[in-house]
Scaffold this motif. Structure first.
Motif, mmCIF file in Angstrom:
data_model
loop_
_atom_site.group_PDB
_atom_site.id
_atom_site.type_symbol
_atom_site.label_atom_id
_atom_site.label_comp_id
_atom_site.label_asym_id
_atom_site.label_seq_id
_atom_site.Cartn_x
_atom_site.Cartn_y
_atom_site.Cartn_z
ATOM 1 N N ARG A 74 4.903 -13.162 5.429
ATOM 2 C CA ARG A 74 3.602 -12.494 5.472
ATOM 3 C C ARG A 74 2.527 -13.507 5.099
ATOM 4 N N ALA A 120 0.641 -3.145 -2.283
ATOM 5 C CA ALA A 120 0.553 -2.201 -1.169
ATOM 6 C C ALA A 120 0.423 -2.912 0.174
ATOM 7 N N GLU A 121 -0.434 -3.912 0.268
ATOM 8 C CA GLU A 121 -0.654 -4.593 1.539
ATOM 9 C C GLU A 121 0.524 -5.468 1.963
ATOM 10 N N PRO A 122 1.017 -6.394 1.110
ATOM 11 C CA PRO A 122 2.132 -7.230 1.584
ATOM 12 C C PRO A 122 3.437 -6.467 1.804
ATOM 13 N N ALA A 124 3.627 -3.239 2.983
ATOM 14 C CA ALA A 124 3.429 -2.116 3.903
ATOM 15 C C ALA A 124 4.454 -2.137 5.034
#
Length: 139
Positions: A74, A120-122, A124
């Motif tokens: 990511r 939360a973002e990495p 998802a």
């Protein structure tokens, strides 16, 4: 004569060293950060994660609901990284449990670099699998 040379050395040495340290073209890092280029897969990620969490958590005993996602590349902070995502409920100091925590662990050049608490973002859209080894940690 000798004492003036010593005084000059004491005064000039820190200035010379500070000039070396002020080179802003390269950040100080423990690894050769290759940025967005291809990163090697973290081969020993499970062992490294367990060792890290044993020291990171105040009390590594009694963890519940531990799950982990396989490492995935990511972009984090503008750089390509392997990320391992975890979700678990540690035992609190009062003996109770709170909602599961989601954490992302970043790897640089195949080695554990740091943990991201707001994951939360990495993390998802990842699929998690049981991580029983984390639930069996001891002090």
């Amino acid at each position: 004569m000798r004492s003036s040379v010593k005084i000059a050395a004491v005064v000039l040495l820190p200035l010379a060293l500070s000039a070396c340290a002020s080179d802003e073209s390269k950040p100080i890092t423990f690894t050769d950060d290759r940025g967005v280029s291809s990163q090697p897969f973290p081969k020993n990620y499970r062992t490294e994660v367990l060792a890290f969490l044993k020291t990171y958590l105040n009390d590594p005993v009694g963890i519940r609901g531990a799950v982990m996602a396989e490492p995935i590349e990511r972009v984090v902070g503008g750089r390509l990284r392997y990320v391992v995502c975890l979700r678990f409920s540690p035992r609190e100091s009062d003996g109770g449990y709170r909602e599961p925590r989601e954490r992302a662990i970043l790897f640089v050049d195949g080695r554990l670099d740091r943990i991201i608490e707001n994951a939360a973002e990495p993390c998802a859209g990842l699929a998690y699998a049981p991580f029983a080894e984390l639930e069996k940690l001891t002090r």
